[in-house]
Design an enzyme around this catalytic site. Structure first.
Site, short mmCIF file in Angstrom:
data_model
loop_
_atom_site.label_atom_id
_atom_site.label_comp_id
_atom_site.label_asym_id
_atom_site.label_seq_id
_atom_site.Cartn_x
_atom_site.Cartn_y
_atom_site.Cartn_z
NE ARG A 46 -1.50 -22.75 -5.60
CZ ARG A 46 -1.91 -23.88 -5.02
NH1 ARG A 46 -1.54 -24.17 -3.78
NH2 ARG A 46 -2.72 -24.70 -5.66
CE1 TYR A 98 2.82 2.35 -0.93
CE2 TYR A 98 2.32 0.08 -0.32
CZ TYR A 98 2.31 1.11 -1.25
OH TYR A 98 1.79 0.88 -2.50
CG ASP A 170 8.09 -2.51 5.28
OD1 ASP A 170 9.15 -2.56 4.63
OD2 ASP A 170 7.00 -2.20 4.76
CE LYS A 195 8.46 0.27 -3.73
NZ LYS A 195 7.55 -0.81 -3.61
O1 P1T Z 1 4.52 -2.48 -3.88
P1 P1T Z 1 4.79 -3.73 -3.11
O2 P1T Z 1 5.93 -4.53 -3.62
O3 P1T Z 1 3.54 -4.55 -2.90
O4 P1T Z 1 5.30 -3.26 -1.65
C1 P1T Z 1 4.50 -2.58 -0.75
C2 P1T Z 1 5.33 -1.74 0.17
C3 P1T Z 1 5.59 -2.19 1.44
N1 P1T Z 1 6.34 -1.49 2.32
C4 P1T Z 1 6.89 -0.32 1.98
C5 P1T Z 1 7.72 0.44 2.98
C6 P1T Z 1 6.68 0.21 0.70
O5 P1T Z 1 7.26 1.38 0.40
C7 P1T Z 1 5.88 -0.51 -0.23
C8 P1T Z 1 5.58 0.02 -1.59
N2 P1T Z 1 5.78 1.41 -1.70
C9 P1T Z 1 5.58 2.16 -2.79
C10 P1T Z 1 5.10 1.69 -3.95
C11 P1T Z 1 5.95 3.58 -2.63
O6 P1T Z 1 6.15 4.29 -3.63
O7 P1T Z 1 6.08 4.02 -1.48
#
Ligand code: P1T
Length: 379
Positions: A46, A98, A170, A195
């Site tokens: 961890r 988001y 972000d 992403k």
């Molecule tokens: O899904 P995750 O890896 O926990 O990430 C969250 C997140 C954070 N910031 C942005 C700009 C994001 O687009 C996302 C996740 N977004 C999607 C799942 C979506 O389809 O917009």
């Protein structure tokens, strides 16, 4: 070293025991010690894992930062940043972001006494007017999800520095291929590595990058204390994805522009939200802080009835109807009921996110097939 080289080599050394060119997946929970405290820098997985360490170094390098920290999701990375704060602290953030980030802020952290202000930060006067002695963090997305608004990172960080306020950007939509917020004064860069960094829709992961040793220590403390760490297999997948980020992004940008211009010309399409249009309100800032405009965009049909949008959403054959973005395959999404469903409707509408908005993540398929698919779906 330039980005394309860093993506392939940063943090990577041949495996010391075999010379393996690919970073091994250290699938272990613990490490044997010769005597208590006598170890090779690894005690418990961890806290440390060699596969994760390589990825963290690579993430830092590609964002022009010194330190990287990976988390089990993008949301877990965001969670760690907010946990730097105390009860009574205030955060200023954008009013388009988001839905999962909004949900974490409003439904988890507000009850611990952290206050979030949501504002149109395309206008820095709005930021100025919200800053007070309790403001400890400014959290921005740029381009924003899903309306593609652009926020002036250097403008925000200049304002924040005068008041000793942390800025976290972000950078998920732009990726380090298009934008490096640390170079513009940001204290922390956050990514949903799910992403563009991963790029193949096969992993959930998040990361944070900073240049500040003290912030790194505090975030590392939270990473190991709260435990939202990614497994080594997931780290391997992101490392593998990173190696082609530049070539994928090149095509995402190319296809993105062609799709945006196609939509703009289409007689049934109303407003198209893409920051590469010369008349986009954030175009000049986007040109200044980004190296291209990416493959994300949203649009509305002239027919504002959400039923018309629903028909398009369920008619595409190559664009898959799914949440997420940034993978090689094209996705279509309905923010109001999918990715941004946790934002109350009134709030959404006030900030311009309509019930009929359609969001596209343009992939790297052949452009002719993508345009043909949209043409048949829109009609
Ligand atoms: O899904 P995750 O890896 O926990 O990430 C969250 C997140 C954070 N910031 C942005 C700009 C994001 O687009 C996302 C996740 N977004 C999607 C799942 C979506 O389809 O917009």
């Amino acid at each position: 070293m330039k980005l394309a080289t860093k993506l392939i080599h940063a943090g990577i050394e041949p495996d010391p025991s075999t010379g393996a060119i690919m970073t091994p997946i250290y699938q272990t929970s613990t490490y044997v010690q010769a005597a208590p405290g006598k170890n090779k820098g690894y005690e418990y997985a961890r806290s440390q894992n060699p596969t994760r360490k390589v990825l963290e170094e690579a993430c830092a390098a590609i964002e022009n930062g010194k330190y990287g920290l990976c988390f089990s999701s993008g949301v877990a990375a965001t969670d760690a940043v907010i946990k730097l704060l105390q009860q009574g602290d205030e955060v200023i953030t954008c009013n388009d972001l988001y839905g999962g980030t909004y949900r974490l802020f409003t439904r988890v952290f507000e009850k611990f006494g952290i206050k979030f202000h949501y504002a149109n930060l395309q206008n820095l006067l709005n930021l100025q007017s919200l800053i007070n002695d309790r403001t400890k963090l400014i959290w921005i997305e740029t381009p924003t999800n899903p309306l593609m608004n652009i926020i002036d990172i250097a403008g925000v960080t200049a304002m924040a520095k005068r008041k000793n306020i942390l800025v976290c950007v972000d950078n998920t939509f732009a990726s380090p291929y298009l934008q490096n917020p640390i170079d513009l004064g940001a204290d922390i860069v956050m990514h949903s590595a799910t992403k563009y960094l991963g790029g193949h829709s096969d992993v959930i992961q998040g990361c944070l990058i900073t240049n500040d040793a003290d912030l790194r220590e505090r975030l590392y403390f939270l990473q190991k204390s709260c435990g939202a760490v990614p497994g080594p297999q997931d780290c391997f997948l992101v490392l593998r994805g990173l190696k082609t980020l530049h070539v994928r992004m090149e095509r995402h940008c190319e296809n993105g522009e062609k799709v945006a211009r196609f939509l703009c010309r289409h007689k049934k399409v109303g407003k198209v939200y893409w920051c590469g249009f010369e008349d986009h309100p954030g175009y000049e800032i986007a040109r200044k802080q980004m190296r291209g405009f990416g493959g994300m965009m949203s649009f509305e049909l002239k027919d504002e009835n959400p039923e018309a949008a629903m028909r398009v959403l369920s008619s595409t054959k190559i664009f898959s109807l799914a949440e997420s973005l940034g993978g090689v395959e094209s996705l279509i999404n309905h923010p109001a009921t999918m990715t941004h469903a946790s934002i109350p409707r009134e709030e959404r509408l006030k900030n311009g996110l309509s019930d009929s908005l359609i969001r596209l993540s343009v992939g790297i398929e052949d452009i002719d097939d993508l345009l043909e698919d949209l043409q048949q779906a829109i009609g």
